[in-house]
Design an enzyme around this catalytic site. Structure first.
Site, PDB file in Angstrom:
ATOM      1  N   SER A   2      35.976  17.963  37.563  1.00  0.00           N
ATOM      2  CA  SER A   2      34.658  17.583  37.912  1.00  0.00           C
ATOM      3  C   SER A   2      34.283  17.931  39.186  1.00  0.00           C
ATOM      4  CB  SER A   2      34.349  16.002  38.018  1.00  0.00           C
ATOM      5  OG  SER A   2      33.930  15.627  36.570  1.00  0.00           O
ATOM      6  N   LYS A  57      29.033  11.845  46.706  1.00  0.00           N
ATOM      7  CA  LYS A  57      28.970  11.624  45.176  1.00  0.00           C
ATOM      8  C   LYS A  57      28.551  10.063  45.087  1.00  0.00           C
ATOM      9  CE  LYS A  57      31.185  12.519  40.726  1.00  0.00           C
ATOM     10  NZ  LYS A  57      32.251  13.216  39.994  1.00  0.00           N
ATOM     11  N   SER A 117      31.366  16.783  36.290  1.00  0.00           N
ATOM     12  CA  SER A 117      30.387  15.659  36.565  1.00  0.00           C
ATOM     13  C   SER A 117      29.746  15.446  38.131  1.00  0.00           C
ATOM     14  CB  SER A 117      30.920  14.392  36.575  1.00  0.00           C
ATOM     15  OG  SER A 117      31.882  14.031  37.426  1.00  0.00           O
TER      16      SER A 117
HETATM   17  N1  GLN Z   1      34.405  16.873  32.185  1.00  0.00           N
HETATM   18  C1  GLN Z   1      35.239  15.973  32.209  1.00  0.00           C
HETATM   19  C2  GLN Z   1      34.958  14.552  31.301  1.00  0.00           C
HETATM   20  O1  GLN Z   1      33.853  14.683  30.930  1.00  0.00           O
HETATM   21  C3  GLN Z   1      35.957  15.672  33.462  1.00  0.00           C
HETATM   22  C4  GLN Z   1      34.972  14.770  34.098  1.00  0.00           C
HETATM   23  C5  GLN Z   1      35.749  14.529  35.642  1.00  0.00           C
HETATM   24  O2  GLN Z   1      36.510  15.269  36.012  1.00  0.00           O
HETATM   25  N2  GLN Z   1      35.283  13.321  36.412  1.00  0.00           N
HETATM   26  O3  GLN Z   1      35.700  13.769  31.228  1.00  0.00           O
END
Ligand code: GLN
Length: 487
Positions: free
Chosen positions: A179, A80, A155
């Protein structure tokens, strides 16, 4: 040769040991596949061909000398793009870090390199890991390999899409509120968030430090167990890193789960589930019963508050973490400025995308004097209560199951205008981050449009071995994980 990419990481590793293929060949096939299909997918921000081939060459040298290979050596991996790899850009999919080159290796990266895992590229993400659909990348959207019109989840959408499309057998993601698990479920693969503190975050660009955790994406549970073995362990560079020995999770994968108690989270299966997701969860309950587990209903009475808690705590922490991107120390700096303050303001206005700005403003507000007690402090107190709900649940059952998400992957663009509906996507995943427990998503079927459904399994802190065991038994009872996106 492309067929080899469809195999699991452990099978690829075996093929290398049996000299059916060389590591350099395998890495080249992976890179070729990325070059052929990634235009459609958008899973990679950049390729790290040189590093990958260098690592692969070392693997082949070891094989030639008849030396034993470290775990997962030679199996291509996508990293990532919020984790440092020397010589590569670490952009966090943000304009503010567009040209930022990693000054040092993240601990996870170093561990991968030590194990001779070729890192083929940096995977796209929502800017600074803020999002649930990967549409917040400053560079390009990621498409779901099962249906290019749909989101891959976020994400870590690039990491998930790369594994689901067999560009790589392995990927790393970070999980602050889901995410890893959400994109794993949308892309029909395995995604796992370990116990908070199991994996070092040194060299990961921080989003919300009390929640962030790095974890594996793979197509099989066994691969996820192996990859966690490679990346976990104590790291003095991360003060939240737990000083515990690295476990062998693969050893207990196939243990009998007869007599185990599994709780279905009542609040997460009651309302608002897509009918096909509901069916899949029922299917999972039936599977566990047939494996001899006792399945009971369990309540997490405050889980409904988790989104509210999370979007105060995560935004508060991100407003502080992202203060360092000011045009002085890292990345982009605005031109044509009058003074220092002007430079800060213009740099940040130009460098951050709309969602990141929204979060910084929300977080700054929640932390500001006069509002701190009403928002930040309250959210911290509620976090404690949610955590206690989990502890109480785990005094009654070995593990909890729930959908990873109430719905399957949605259409690109369908939620971008409505941040709240996007935030609601995380209803089932955030709890595990608040409580710091391990949780994973495993493939559990498909909806009527052929989109994958994920089953989420959660277990008490530091019971990863049991979690993998429970996940493996489910996985092996079906052939969902063998079905691959046709791209
Ligand atoms: N979807 C969540 C957010 O927008 C989680 C993001 C994540 O786990 N990095 O913050």
């Amino acid at each position: 040769m492309q067929e080899l990419l469809k195999k699991s990481a452990m099978e690829q590793s075996k093929a290398l040991k049996n000299k059916e293929v060389s590591a350099v060949e395998l890495t080249k096939v992976s890179l070729d596949r990325i070059k052929t299909i990634d235009e459609k997918l958008g899973a990679f921000n950049s390729l790290t061909e040189e590093t990958a081939l260098e690592t692969a060459k070392k693997v082949d040298e070891k094989i030639a000398k008849g030396e034993e290979l470290p775990l997962l050596a030679g199996v291509p991996l996508a990293l990532k793009d919020n984790m440092n790899l020397v010589g590569s850009k670490t952009t966090a999919s943000s304009k503010i870090l567009e040209n930022f080159v990693s000054p040092y290796n993240a601990t996870v990266t170093q561990k991968l390199l030590d194990n001779l895992v070729p890192i083929v590229g940096k995977a796209n993400l929502d800017e600074f890991a803020m999002g649930s659909s990967n549409e917040n990348s400053a560079f390009k959207k990621v498409h779901n390999p099962w249906n290019l019109k749909k989101v891959p989840g976020g994400s870590s959408g690039g990491s998930a899409a790369s594994v689901a499309s067999c560009e790589a057998a392995l990927a790393l993601g970070s999980d602050t509120g889901g995410s890893i698990r959400l994109p794993a479920s949308f892309c029909g693969i395995v995604g796992m968030k370990p116990t908070y503190g199991k994996v070092s975050r040194y060299g990961l660009i921080a989003f919300a430090s009390s929640l962030d955790q790095i974890g594996p994406f793979t197509r099989t549970v066994e691969d996820a167990a192996a990859l966690l073995e490679v990346i976990s362990g104590h790291d003095p560079h991360d003060s939240t890193s737990l000083d515990l020995p690295v476990e062998n999770y693969r050893a207990s994968l196939n243990n009998d789960i007869k007599g185990m108690k599994i709780g279905v989270v009542k609040e997460l299966v009651k309302e608002g589930l897509a009918p096909d997701v509901e069916k899949a969860i029922q299917g999972a309950i039936d599977t566990y019963k047939s494996l001899g587990a006792e399945v009971v209903e369990i309540s997490l009475p405050n889980i409904g508050h988790s989104i509210g808690i999370y979007y105060i705590l995560a935004t508060a922490e991100c407003s502080s973490n992202l203060a360092r991107f000011d045009g002085v120390k890292y990345g982009h700096r605005a031109e044509g400025v009058n003074n220092l303050l002007d430079m800060y303001c213009k740099t940040r206005a130009e460098g951050f995308g709309p969602e990141v700005k929204r979060r910084i403003m929300l977080g700054t507000y929640a932390l500001s004097s006069g509002y701190y007690d009403a928002y930040y402090k309250k959210a911290q107190q509620m976090r404690r209560i949610v955590t206690e709900d989990f502890l109480k649940a785990f005094s009654q059952v070995d593990a909890l199951i729930a959908p990873t998400c109430p719905n399957t992957a949605f259409d690109l663009g369908s939620k971008t205008e409505d941040p709240l509906s996007m935030y609601l996507t995380d209803i089932a995943t955030i709890g595990a981050n608040l409580a710091g427990i391990p949780a994973m998503s495993v493939p559990a079927g498909f909806d009527s449009d052929g989109m994958p459904i994920g089953l989420q399994i959660m277990s008490p802190q530091l019971t990863e071995a049991k979690l993998f065991n429970i996940a493996y038994k489910f996985e092996q009872s079906h052939d969902y994980y063998k079905q691959l996106a046709d791209i």
